[in-house]
Design a protein around this motif. Structure first.
Motif, PDB file in Angstrom:
ATOM      1  N   GLU A   1       0.832  -1.216   0.000  1.00  0.00           N
ATOM      2  CA  GLU A   1       0.000   0.000   0.000  1.00  0.00           C
ATOM      3  C   GLU A   1       0.859   1.255   0.000  1.00  0.00           C
ATOM      4  OE1 GLU A   1      -4.169  -0.924   2.197  1.00  0.00           O
ATOM      5  OE2 GLU A   1      -2.387  -1.007   3.455  1.00  0.00           O
ATOM      6  N   GLN A   2       1.989   1.218   0.733  1.00  0.00           N
ATOM      7  CA  GLN A   2       2.872   2.394   0.755  1.00  0.00           C
ATOM      8  C   GLN A   2       3.447   2.667  -0.643  1.00  0.00           C
ATOM      9  OE1 GLN A   2       5.817   2.246   3.947  1.00  0.00           O
ATOM     10  NE2 GLN A   2       4.401   1.039   5.193  1.00  0.00           N
ATOM     11  N   VAL A   3       3.890   1.594  -1.303  1.00  0.00           N
ATOM     12  CA  VAL A   3       4.410   1.777  -2.670  1.00  0.00           C
ATOM     13  C   VAL A   3       3.322   2.350  -3.569  1.00  0.00           C
ATOM     14  CG1 VAL A   3       5.248   0.565  -4.719  1.00  0.00           C
ATOM     15  CG2 VAL A   3       6.136  -0.052  -2.453  1.00  0.00           C
ATOM     16  N   ASP A   4       2.117   1.796  -3.466  1.00  0.00           N
ATOM     17  CA  ASP A   4       1.009   2.266  -4.308  1.00  0.00           C
ATOM     18  C   ASP A   4       0.674   3.725  -4.008  1.00  0.00           C
ATOM     19  OD1 ASP A   4      -1.301   1.452  -6.169  1.00  0.00           O
ATOM     20  OD2 ASP A   4      -2.354   2.341  -4.460  1.00  0.00           O
ATOM     21  N   GLU A   5       0.657   4.078  -2.719  1.00  0.00           N
ATOM     22  CA  GLU A   5       0.308   5.460  -2.333  1.00  0.00           C
ATOM     23  C   GLU A   5       1.327   6.465  -2.864  1.00  0.00           C
ATOM     24  OE1 GLU A   5      -1.298   6.594   1.777  1.00  0.00           O
ATOM     25  OE2 GLU A   5       0.797   7.180   1.863  1.00  0.00           O
ATOM     26  N   HIS A   6       2.613   6.154  -2.675  1.00  0.00           N
ATOM     27  CA  HIS A   6       3.660   7.083  -3.141  1.00  0.00           C
ATOM     28  C   HIS A   6       3.666   7.186  -4.669  1.00  0.00           C
ATOM     29  CE1 HIS A   6       5.075   7.654   0.851  1.00  0.00           C
ATOM     30  NE2 HIS A   6       5.580   6.442   0.993  1.00  0.00           N
ATOM     31  N   LEU A   7       3.496   6.052  -5.332  1.00  0.00           N
ATOM     32  CA  LEU A   7       3.489   6.082  -6.800  1.00  0.00           C
ATOM     33  C   LEU A   7       2.274   6.847  -7.329  1.00  0.00           C
ATOM     34  CD1 LEU A   7       4.653   2.475  -7.803  1.00  0.00           C
ATOM     35  CD2 LEU A   7       5.933   4.613  -7.982  1.00  0.00           C
ATOM     36  N   THR A   8       1.116   6.651  -6.694  1.00  0.00           N
ATOM     37  CA  THR A   8      -0.091   7.365  -7.131  1.00  0.00           C
ATOM     38  C   THR A   8       0.092   8.874  -6.994  1.00  0.00           C
ATOM     39  OG1 THR A   8      -1.525   5.504  -6.547  1.00  0.00           O
ATOM     40  CG2 THR A   8      -2.556   7.671  -6.707  1.00  0.00           C
ATOM     41  N   ALA A   9       0.681   9.299  -5.857  1.00  0.00           N
ATOM     42  CA  ALA A   9       0.919  10.741  -5.649  1.00  0.00           C
ATOM     43  C   ALA A   9       1.903  11.277  -6.694  1.00  0.00           C
ATOM     44  CB  ALA A   9       1.446  10.976  -4.238  1.00  0.00           C
ATOM     45  N   ALA A  10       2.976  10.516  -6.952  1.00  0.00           N
ATOM     46  CA  ALA A  10       3.966  10.961  -7.945  1.00  0.00           C
ATOM     47  C   ALA A  10       3.350  11.022  -9.339  1.00  0.00           C
ATOM     48  CB  ALA A  10       5.171  10.015  -7.939  1.00  0.00           C
TER      49      ALA A  10
END
Length: 420
Positions: free
Chosen positions: A361-370
């Protein structure tokens, strides 16, 4: 009549009249051609800003939300009964978001095969949701058929829905890129016509000098100056517009595209972890290992063009979370002879209790924001490309209209001298 007209053109006043007509017509034609070219470029960029950009964002959302729904639907049967409702609610929110993105795509008229894909994806949503809901209901009752329904739902997403969503995304990105590149091409035919007009004006000045001994005709001089301004301004504006459009394309192709693919592969890896527990199959662990390696390679590829700033920080945070995720999955991937217990694996692949988030989820959250940040930057560059051409069609037409008027004004006194 024809002989009288030919004789008139052989006289000086006839030639002066012919030159006045030629300079006027040529400047007007150049003005019309330039205005048409610029309006075509503006229309392409308007379409890129207002429609293609929205379609590309919608296509990205369609893939992300379905991939997220697939992973969440499986996580919901792995966690305890207290945490399951929250994941089920998240699944339904993902589906609602997917339907909204499909509705947005349909309203923007993607055209051709893309329209067919949007209709097909929309038709599959009820079937997919029904399979998941029935699978959850059966799993709650500890009925083995629940796993079959969830498996069928996951295969529907992976084998049909995500493939169509990925194709839709590819088609829209390609269409947007082509529109931006078409709008940024130099108007070589207009430049050539401008050179021809300048040559006509130069030859007209030379003829007047030879016949009247006046070194400069102010009207023709002004027409030449206005034409030079128009012919020089056009490529400069197109260069500025082209630079902004290229920035938009590079950001989308070199940064957004690999990050979006990394995010999609991340949701696939998240789903692979869940399937290892729910309905394990040969190759699941290898697929998970391959997915984690692919995400790292895609993030590294994007970092080369990601620049600096808050969006780049998000990319670095995603890379850091991915390293933690890979390290946590090491036991699962590299120790097949010492398999983890079911609770240990569940704790590894599902979100922890409380407010904490899994590494996936952390990877997904950071990638979505980027991705959101870089997509916004790409859209702003496209808007800047459009702004560089804003109003230039009118200005170009006015310059060439002014050139036509000043050319006639300059020639008329010389023509009138022969009729006094």
């Amino acid at each position: 009549m024809r002989e009288r007209f030919s004789a008139y053109l052989r006289r000086t006043e006839g030639r002066l009249t012919l030159i006045a007509a030629l300079t006027t017509v040529s400047t007007i034609v150049l003005g019309l051609v330039g205005m048409t070219v610029l309006r075509d470029r503006q229309a392409l960029l308007d379409d890129a800003v207002d429609r293609r950009g929205a379609l590309t964002s919608a296509a990205l959302d369609i893939y992300r939300t379905f991939a997220d729904a697939d992973a969440t639907s499986l996580d919901a049967v792995l966690v305890d009964q207290q945490r399951s409702p929250a994941l089920q609610r998240k699944f339904r929110e993902d589906v609602f978001d997917a339907v909204d993105a499909l509705r947005e795509a349909a309203s923007r008229d993607p055209g051709g095969s893309s329209s067919e894909r949007v209709r097909r994806l929309t038709d599959l949503v009820p079937q997919y949701v029904q399979l998941v809901e029935v699978g959850w209901s059966a799993s709650r009752d500890n009925h083995p058929v629940g796993t079959s329904y969830l498996s069928q739902a996951s295969f529907l997403v992976r084998d049909t829905i995500l493939k169509d969503a990925d194709a839709l995304r590819g088609e829209q990105i390609k269409a947007l890129t082509e529109a931006q590149r078409d709008a940024s091409e130099h108007a070589w035919s207009t430049y050539l016509l401008g050179v021809v007009v300048l040559f006509i004006l130069y030859r007209s000045q030379r003829f007047l000098f030879a016949r009247t001994r006046r070194k400069v005709n102010l009207g023709l001089l002004a027409a030449t100056a206005l034409t030079v301004i128009a012919v020089l301004w056009l490529p400069i504006a197109l260069l500025v517009s082209s630079g902004n459009a290229e920035d938009s394309i590079v950001t989308r192709e070199r940064v957004v595209a690999p990050l979006a693919e990394a995010r999609n592969v991340g949701r696939s890896a998240d789903g692979n972890e869940a399937r290892i527990l729910i309905y394990p199959a040969v190759g699941d662990i290898d697929a998970l290992k391959t997915d984690l390696g692919k995400i790292a390679a895609l993030i590294e590829e994007a970092e080369e063009f990601a620049g600096s700033g808050p969006d780049r920080d998000r990319v670095d945070q995603a890379a850091s979370a991915l390293r933690s995720w890979t390290e946590a999955d090491t036991k699962l991937i590299k120790s097949p002879d010492e398999p983890l217990t079911y609770p240990e694996t569940v704790a590894l692949v599902t979100p922890p209790a409380g407010d904490g988030k899994s590494y996936a989820e952390q990877v997904d959250e950071h990638l979505t924001a980027a991705i959101s940040g870089y997509t916004r930057s790409s859209a702003e560059s496209t808007a800047s490309a459009r702004a560089a051409l804003d109003g230039l069609d009118v200005v170009f037409a006015l310059l060439m209209g002014g050139a036509a008027v000043t050319a006639v004004a300059g020639m008329w006194p010389r023509i009138a001298e022969y009729y006094r």
